[in-house]
Motif scaffolding. Structure first.
Motif, PDB file in Angstrom:
ATOM      1  N   ASN A  60       1.016  -1.426   0.032  1.00 26.99           N
ATOM      2  CA  ASN A  60       0.056  -0.094  -0.013  1.00 26.99           C
ATOM      3  C   ASN A  60       0.831   1.307   0.085  1.00 26.99           C
ATOM      4  O   ASN A  60       0.477   2.261  -0.556  1.00 26.99           O
ATOM      5  N   ALA A  61       2.214   1.223   0.653  1.00 28.60           N
ATOM      6  CA  ALA A  61       3.043   2.335   0.674  1.00 28.60           C
ATOM      7  C   ALA A  61       3.291   2.634  -0.711  1.00 28.60           C
ATOM      8  O   ALA A  61       3.524   3.776  -1.115  1.00 28.60           O
ATOM      9  N   THR A  62       3.710   1.690  -1.404  1.00 31.69           N
ATOM     10  CA  THR A  62       4.527   1.726  -2.885  1.00 31.69           C
ATOM     11  C   THR A  62       2.887   2.226  -3.661  1.00 31.69           C
ATOM     12  O   THR A  62       3.363   3.127  -4.657  1.00 31.69           O
ATOM     13  N   LEU A  63       1.825   1.677  -3.499  1.00 32.15           N
ATOM     14  CA  LEU A  63       0.784   2.365  -4.030  1.00 32.15           C
ATOM     15  C   LEU A  63       0.548   3.800  -4.003  1.00 32.15           C
ATOM     16  O   LEU A  63       0.220   4.559  -5.028  1.00 32.15           O
ATOM     17  N   VAL A  64       0.711   4.396  -2.742  1.00 34.43           N
ATOM     18  CA  VAL A  64       0.694   5.596  -2.476  1.00 34.43           C
ATOM     19  C   VAL A  64       1.474   6.624  -3.315  1.00 34.43           C
ATOM     20  O   VAL A  64       1.340   7.394  -3.976  1.00 34.43           O
ATOM     21  N   HIS A  65       2.773   6.044  -3.206  1.00 29.95           N
ATOM     22  CA  HIS A  65       4.030   6.996  -3.941  1.00 29.95           C
ATOM     23  C   HIS A  65       3.687   6.794  -5.411  1.00 29.95           C
ATOM     24  O   HIS A  65       3.823   7.649  -6.230  1.00 29.95           O
ATOM     25  N   ASP A  66       3.301   5.529  -6.036  1.00 33.99           N
ATOM     26  CA  ASP A  66       3.427   5.509  -7.393  1.00 33.99           C
ATOM     27  C   ASP A  66       2.038   6.300  -8.054  1.00 33.99           C
ATOM     28  O   ASP A  66       2.328   6.507  -9.284  1.00 33.99           O
ATOM     29  N   THR A  67       1.014   6.166  -7.271  1.00 36.16           N
ATOM     30  CA  THR A  67       0.029   6.804  -7.835  1.00 36.16           C
ATOM     31  C   THR A  67       0.058   8.386  -7.941  1.00 36.16           C
ATOM     32  O   THR A  67      -0.223   8.840  -8.892  1.00 36.16           O
ATOM     33  N   LEU A  68       0.583   8.818  -6.873  1.00 38.05           N
ATOM     34  CA  LEU A  68       0.823  10.145  -6.873  1.00 38.05           C
ATOM     35  C   LEU A  68       1.940  10.698  -7.983  1.00 38.05           C
ATOM     36  O   LEU A  68       1.718  11.735  -8.550  1.00 38.05           O
TER      37      LEU A  68
ATOM     38  N   ILE B  12       7.046  15.033  -4.675  1.00 36.86           N
ATOM     39  CA  ILE B  12       6.732  13.918  -3.652  1.00 36.86           C
ATOM     40  C   ILE B  12       7.889  13.387  -2.939  1.00 36.86           C
ATOM     41  O   ILE B  12       9.037  13.208  -3.757  1.00 36.86           O
ATOM     42  N   GLU B  13       7.983  13.444  -1.849  1.00 35.97           N
ATOM     43  CA  GLU B  13       9.097  12.608  -0.961  1.00 35.97           C
ATOM     44  C   GLU B  13       8.732  11.088  -0.772  1.00 35.97           C
ATOM     45  O   GLU B  13       7.626  10.953  -0.041  1.00 35.97           O
ATOM     46  N   GLN B  14       9.363  10.140  -1.496  1.00 36.72           N
ATOM     47  CA  GLN B  14       8.926   8.844  -1.179  1.00 36.72           C
ATOM     48  C   GLN B  14       9.523   8.330   0.258  1.00 36.72           C
ATOM     49  O   GLN B  14      10.921   8.471   0.372  1.00 36.72           O
TER      50      GLN B  14
ATOM     51  N   ASP C 180     -10.001   1.265  -2.526  1.00 36.38           N
ATOM     52  CA  ASP C 180     -10.401   2.485  -1.999  1.00 36.38           C
ATOM     53  C   ASP C 180      -9.401   3.340  -1.595  1.00 36.38           C
ATOM     54  O   ASP C 180      -9.459   4.796  -2.054  1.00 36.38           O
ATOM     55  N   LEU C 181      -8.146   2.754  -1.699  1.00 33.02           N
ATOM     56  CA  LEU C 181      -6.971   3.732  -1.324  1.00 33.02           C
ATOM     57  C   LEU C 181      -6.628   4.250  -2.581  1.00 33.02           C
ATOM     58  O   LEU C 181      -6.482   5.429  -2.696  1.00 33.02           O
ATOM     59  N   LEU C 182      -6.725   3.622  -4.022  1.00 33.54           N
ATOM     60  CA  LEU C 182      -6.583   4.169  -4.853  1.00 33.54           C
ATOM     61  C   LEU C 182      -7.465   5.609  -5.378  1.00 33.54           C
ATOM     62  O   LEU C 182      -7.018   6.434  -5.902  1.00 33.54           O
ATOM     63  N   ALA C 183      -8.737   5.156  -5.234  1.00 26.95           N
ATOM     64  CA  ALA C 183      -9.942   6.420  -5.274  1.00 26.95           C
ATOM     65  C   ALA C 183      -9.227   7.489  -4.431  1.00 26.95           C
ATOM     66  O   ALA C 183      -9.590   8.463  -5.177  1.00 26.95           O
ATOM     67  N   ALA C 184      -8.906   7.264  -3.125  1.00 26.90           N
ATOM     68  CA  ALA C 184      -8.739   8.330  -2.304  1.00 26.90           C
ATOM     69  C   ALA C 184      -7.536   9.210  -2.928  1.00 26.90           C
ATOM     70  O   ALA C 184      -7.487  10.398  -2.755  1.00 26.90           O
ATOM     71  N   LEU C 185      -6.526   8.728  -3.367  1.00 26.59           N
ATOM     72  CA  LEU C 185      -5.075   9.043  -4.123  1.00 26.59           C
ATOM     73  C   LEU C 185      -5.597   9.861  -5.170  1.00 26.59           C
ATOM     74  O   LEU C 185      -4.933  11.101  -5.443  1.00 26.59           O
ATOM     75  N   HIS C 186      -6.405   9.358  -5.972  1.00 27.48           N
ATOM     76  CA  HIS C 186      -6.812  10.191  -7.117  1.00 27.48           C
ATOM     77  C   HIS C 186      -7.553  11.618  -6.861  1.00 27.48           C
ATOM     78  O   HIS C 186      -7.065  12.524  -7.290  1.00 27.48           O
TER      79      HIS C 186
END
Length: 403
Positions: free
Chosen positions: A309-317, A327-329, A386-392
């Motif tokens: 999930n942490a990787t998903l946060v960075h890669d999506t943004l 973005i600070e990874q 759900d995480l992906l939708a929030a990140l968008h």
């Protein structure tokens, strides 16, 4: 007349309070002008990308049950400090479990991570000591160093060359040189970047200095469950770790974690000299029981989910070209996005909250470099969709704020 004059006279202390009232008003106006006003906040009924509950264990049924069981067994509080009848079996069980989990030889549990840092540095400090702190060190480490009576120096953030310079200056400054300790965080709380612990430990060993590592954001939140263990430093005598039980473990409390041949002697020193251990009521039994249960649940599977999930946060943004440079990874669960100023960070966080998404808003003085940020924190229990939708939504709101 005499009576009315007595009634009209100022109450004792009223005149003295006026300067404080003016001062409080001035401080409030400064905060408002700089966009630094803060309010109490809750994550209830929100998509939580703000809290430190990295593994989602604070509400886990087994953790709740363990907290309730400890409260039934021992009562609502420990009722005394650890040296004055406050030490309970659940404290000893928790310390043993922390040692097994991190590979350390000894542990000492405090009422919070903040008091663990204060108590450790105070007990190590005093005349003839030097603390070298990373420029991004947490407030508890800064406060502990300042209150300890030690000489305090600040090294540039994550700069081993600057650490070496300060250690060499210390070595050459007196005969014998003051006792030195380098104070770092394994994973930093705002940027989410990591210290090179192995290199720092080697540097400290060459200069016969202690290395103090705050594992607040890596215990049960990074590979192997401990950054210290992952770096191969669990058995090092000259490396001291602290941690909190209130982040990935979802409970409350803190600990000092010791390794190598001097672990027992250093633990005994803390029991006898650490003021936040000696003079603070011991960790509440419910919190100790909850942390103990959480350690058993902080397994490789949950750590892997958190990592994904942490990787998903960075890669999506980072997929948004306009956000990528800002973005600070993070090395763990925390990622941050730089904002133009404090006001825009506050507005973006408020817009996201209105849409049901909680993110952390960091602005001076919480950010050591003075650059305001939104901090997005991954959790192991987030559904990826759900995480992906929030990140968008986060990316859209940030970009709208600047348009």
């Amino acid at each position: 007349m005499e009576t009315s004059q007595r009634l009209a006279a100022p109450t004792p202390g009223a005149a003295a309070a006026a300067p404080w009232e003016r001062w409080l008003g001035d401080r409030a106006r400064v905060r408002a002008a700089r966009g630094l006003h803060r309010v109490e906040s809750s994550r209830e009924k929100l998509m939580d990308l703000a809290s430190n509950d990295y593994l989602g264990l604070s509400g886990h049924p087994e953790v709740r049950a363990a907290a309730a069981d400890a409260a039934h067994r021992y009562g609502a509080g420990a009722a005394a400090s650890r040296v004055a009848t406050g030490t309970l079996e659940v404290h000893r069980e928790l310390e043993a479990a922390l040692c097994r989990y991190t590979g350390r030889s000894a542990a000492l549990v405090y009422s919070s991570g903040y008091t663990a840092n204060l108590g450790l540095l105070q007990a190590l400090g005093g005349p003839g000591s030097l603390f070298i702190l990373d420029a991004h060190a947490h407030a508890s480490l800064i406060d502990g160093a300042r209150l300890s009576g030690a000489k305090v120096a600040t090294a540039a953030h994550n700069d081993l060359a600057d650490l070496q310079r300060l250690l060499e200056e210390n070595r050459d400054s007196a005969t014998p040189a003051p006792r030195a300790a380098v104070v770092l965080e394994s994973v930093y709380s705002v940027l989410g970047d990591a210290a090179d612990l192995a290199a720092a430990a080697e540097l400290c060993a060459r200069h016969r200095a202690l290395l103090v590592i705050d594992e607040a954001h890596s215990l049960a939140a990074t590979a192997q469950g401990s950054a210290l263990r992952a770096a191969g430093l669990a058995d090092c005598s000259h490396v001291v770790a602290t941690a909190t039980l209130s982040k990935a473990l979802g409970a409350q409390g803190g600990a000092v974690l010791l390794g190598g041949g001097q672990a027992g002697a250093l633990r005994e020193h803390l029991v006898n000299t650490s003021r936040t251990f000696l003079f603070d009521t011991a960790l509440a039994p419910a919190a100790a029981g909850a942390a103990l249960a959480a350690l058993g649940l902080a397994d490789a599977e949950r750590l892997a989910r958190l990592g994904r999930n942490a990787t998903l946060v960075h890669d999506t943004l980072a997929a948004e070209p306009r956000l990528l440079p800002r973005i600070e990874q993070g090395a763990g669960a925390v990622h941050s996005v730089m904002m133009p100023d404090a006001a825009s960070a506050v507005r973006a966080a408020a817009s996201l909250r209105a849409r049901g998404i909680a993110v952390a808003c960091f602005r001076p003085p919480s950010v050591p470099d003075g650059v305001s940020r939104l901090r997005i924190t991954a959790h192991a229990d987030h559904d990826p969709a759900d995480l992906l939708a929030a990140l968008h939504a986060i990316a859209r709101i940030i970009l709208e704020e600047e348009s």
